[in-house]
Design a protein around this motif. Structure first.
Motif, PDB file in Angstrom:
ATOM      1  N   ASN A 173     -11.096 -10.598  -3.485  1.00 22.72           N
ATOM      2  CA  ASN A 173     -11.405  -9.220  -3.865  1.00 22.72           C
ATOM      3  C   ASN A 173     -11.449  -8.357  -2.604  1.00 22.72           C
ATOM      4  OD1 ASN A 173     -12.151  -6.958  -5.302  1.00 22.72           O
ATOM      5  ND2 ASN A 173     -14.280  -7.567  -5.574  1.00 22.72           N
ATOM      6  N   ASN A 212      -8.938  -2.821  -4.655  1.00 21.02           N
ATOM      7  CA  ASN A 212      -9.442  -1.574  -5.235  1.00 21.02           C
ATOM      8  C   ASN A 212      -9.955  -0.652  -4.124  1.00 21.02           C
ATOM      9  OD1 ASN A 212     -10.635   0.471  -6.683  1.00 21.02           O
ATOM     10  ND2 ASN A 212     -11.717  -0.879  -8.098  1.00 21.02           N
ATOM     11  N   ASN A 247     -13.936 -12.786  -9.223  1.00 23.35           N
ATOM     12  CA  ASN A 247     -12.645 -12.652  -8.540  1.00 23.35           C
ATOM     13  C   ASN A 247     -12.450 -13.831  -7.593  1.00 23.35           C
ATOM     14  OD1 ASN A 247     -12.015  -9.608  -9.213  1.00 23.35           O
ATOM     15  ND2 ASN A 247     -14.127  -9.627  -8.475  1.00 23.35           N
ATOM     16  N   ASN A 264     -10.337 -12.304 -12.030  1.00 23.44           N
ATOM     17  CA  ASN A 264      -9.087 -11.875 -11.384  1.00 23.44           C
ATOM     18  C   ASN A 264      -8.770 -12.830 -10.245  1.00 23.44           C
ATOM     19  OD1 ASN A 264      -8.832  -9.173 -12.738  1.00 23.44           O
ATOM     20  ND2 ASN A 264     -10.760  -8.810 -11.668  1.00 23.44           N
ATOM     21  N   GLN A 292      -7.759  -8.928  -6.606  1.00 26.75           N
ATOM     22  CA  GLN A 292      -8.067  -7.541  -6.939  1.00 26.75           C
ATOM     23  C   GLN A 292      -8.116  -6.729  -5.644  1.00 26.75           C
ATOM     24  OE1 GLN A 292     -10.922  -5.882 -10.050  1.00 26.75           O
ATOM     25  NE2 GLN A 292     -12.195  -5.829  -8.220  1.00 26.75           N
ATOM     26  N   THR A 351     -14.758 -11.992  -0.735  1.00 22.77           N
ATOM     27  CA  THR A 351     -14.721 -10.544  -0.871  1.00 22.77           C
ATOM     28  C   THR A 351     -14.600  -9.912   0.505  1.00 22.77           C
ATOM     29  OG1 THR A 351     -16.071 -10.617  -2.869  1.00 22.77           O
ATOM     30  CG2 THR A 351     -15.984  -8.518  -1.696  1.00 22.77           C
ATOM     31  N   TRP A 371     -13.559   1.629  -5.245  1.00 22.64           N
ATOM     32  CA  TRP A 371     -14.407   0.657  -5.937  1.00 22.64           C
ATOM     33  C   TRP A 371     -15.739   1.296  -6.315  1.00 22.64           C
ATOM     34  CZ3 TRP A 371     -19.109  -1.480  -4.133  1.00 22.64           C
ATOM     35  CH2 TRP A 371     -19.626  -2.497  -4.934  1.00 22.64           C
ATOM     36  N   LYS A 378     -12.048  -4.571  -1.482  1.00 21.15           N
ATOM     37  CA  LYS A 378     -12.563  -3.341  -2.079  1.00 21.15           C
ATOM     38  C   LYS A 378     -13.050  -2.389  -0.996  1.00 21.15           C
ATOM     39  CE  LYS A 378     -17.135  -5.444  -2.895  1.00 21.15           C
ATOM     40  NZ  LYS A 378     -18.202  -5.738  -3.863  1.00 21.15           N
ATOM     41  N   GLY A 390     -17.415 -12.688  -6.347  1.00 18.77           N
ATOM     42  CA  GLY A 390     -16.149 -12.991  -5.697  1.00 18.77           C
ATOM     43  C   GLY A 390     -16.256 -14.227  -4.840  1.00 18.77           C
TER      44      GLY A 390
END
Length: 302
Positions: free
Chosen positions: A262, A293, A259, A288, A291, A235, A296, A264, A232
């Motif tokens: 991201n 999530n 990503n 992506n 994202q 992230t 995760w 998560k 990522g």
């Protein structure tokens, strides 16, 4: 000898510790208040490939406080320290990568994927912990055995013009680029990361232990940076227990990262992610763009 020079410099009120050109093999070093460890061009600092050369310390790994080997270069409970220079910090992490991959092959059939990162003890390259007013500038790092730069429980940290190359001669697992971990007032700029996990990553604790510590990552600026490969570009998580907020990330470029942004976490983790600005970002070959999530990687998260 390097540690003695650092200690002597600190006793005299601080200053610069520098090297004659050449290669220097070392285990863990502990930087002191007011000392600038200058790894200049023509100097290569080589990390020991023997885990015994990294003494166990009290620290936090992947969101949980525990005993763990110290990093190659440690700034712990200090202020006004600097790591600088255009030379090379070569962590020589390949034996630690091999150890991880072999342990994972043994653990996964037993349903123990989640604990491999904790049992495969590998040294980080630079740890800045419980410190303030720290600068990491114009440093070249390669082959981190584990996370490359971890900024933990710290404030007023600047990372400027840092280059990270962790996929030299192999595929380094969990070799995050820069991890900001329950820290505040952090500036990261003009840096270029090629790694095998999250390039720029913000964390704030995992599950019960992260909720106990309850310390956020906040007031973070990331600008004018490049990510190559990696999971990522930016992230947030998966360690979110203490909360991640007030983040400004702009003027970023990513090449072939999994990503762009991201976010998560896990259903047991707690915490919030809020007030994040992500703008003027150019991506090539991205998996992506965005994202989010909250469940995760269950085999790792639970």
């Amino acid at each position: 000898a390097i540690q003695k020079a650092i200690d002597d410099c600190a006793l005299k009120g601080g200053g610069v510790v520098s090297f004659d050109p050449g290669k220097y093999l070392t285990g863990s070093l502990f930087l002191k208040k007011g000392v600038n460890l200058n790894v200049a061009k023509g100097v290569e600092l080589l990390g020991s490939q023997n885990i015994a050369d990294y003494p166990d310390i009290d620290t936090r790994i992947a969101g949980i406080e525990m005993k763990w080997p110290a990093a190659l270069i440690n700034v712990i409970k200090q202020s006004g320290a600097v790591i600088s220079g255009e030379g090379l910090i070569n962590a020589q992490g390949k034996p630690f990568w091999d150890y991880y991959w072999n342990l994972r092959k043994e653990y996964e059939p037993k349903g123990l994927r989640w604990i491999v990162d904790y049992d495969a003890k590998r040294p980080r390259t630079i740890l800045i912990a419980e410190s303030t007013d720290i600068v990491l500038k114009e440093v070249n790092i390669q082959q981190a055995g584990f996370w490359t730069v971890q900024i933990l429980y710290s404030t007023y940290v600047t990372v400027d013009k840092v280059t990270i190359r962790n996929n030299v001669d192999g595929h380094g697992p969990s070799t995050d680029g820069i991890d900001v971990d329950s820290s505040s007032w952090v500036l990261i700029q003009n840096s270029d990361i090629d790694c095998n996990d999250d390039n720029f990553c913000l964390k704030a604790g995992r599950d019960w232990d992260g909720l106990r510590v309850n310390r956020p990552t906040e007031y973070v600026v990331i600008r004018n940076c490049v990510a190559r490969k990696g999971a990522g570009l930016l992230t947030l998580g998966s360690e979110t227990s203490g909360g991640i907020r007030h983040v400004w990330a702009s003027d970023l470029i990513g090449y072939d990262t999994g990503n762009a942004l991201n976010i998560k976490s896990a259903t047991t983790r707690g915490g919030t992610v809020e007030d994040v600005y992500f703008n003027n970002v150019t991506m090539y070959g991205v998996g992506n763009v965005l994202q989010v999530n909250p469940n995760w990687n269950p085999t790792y998260s639970y």
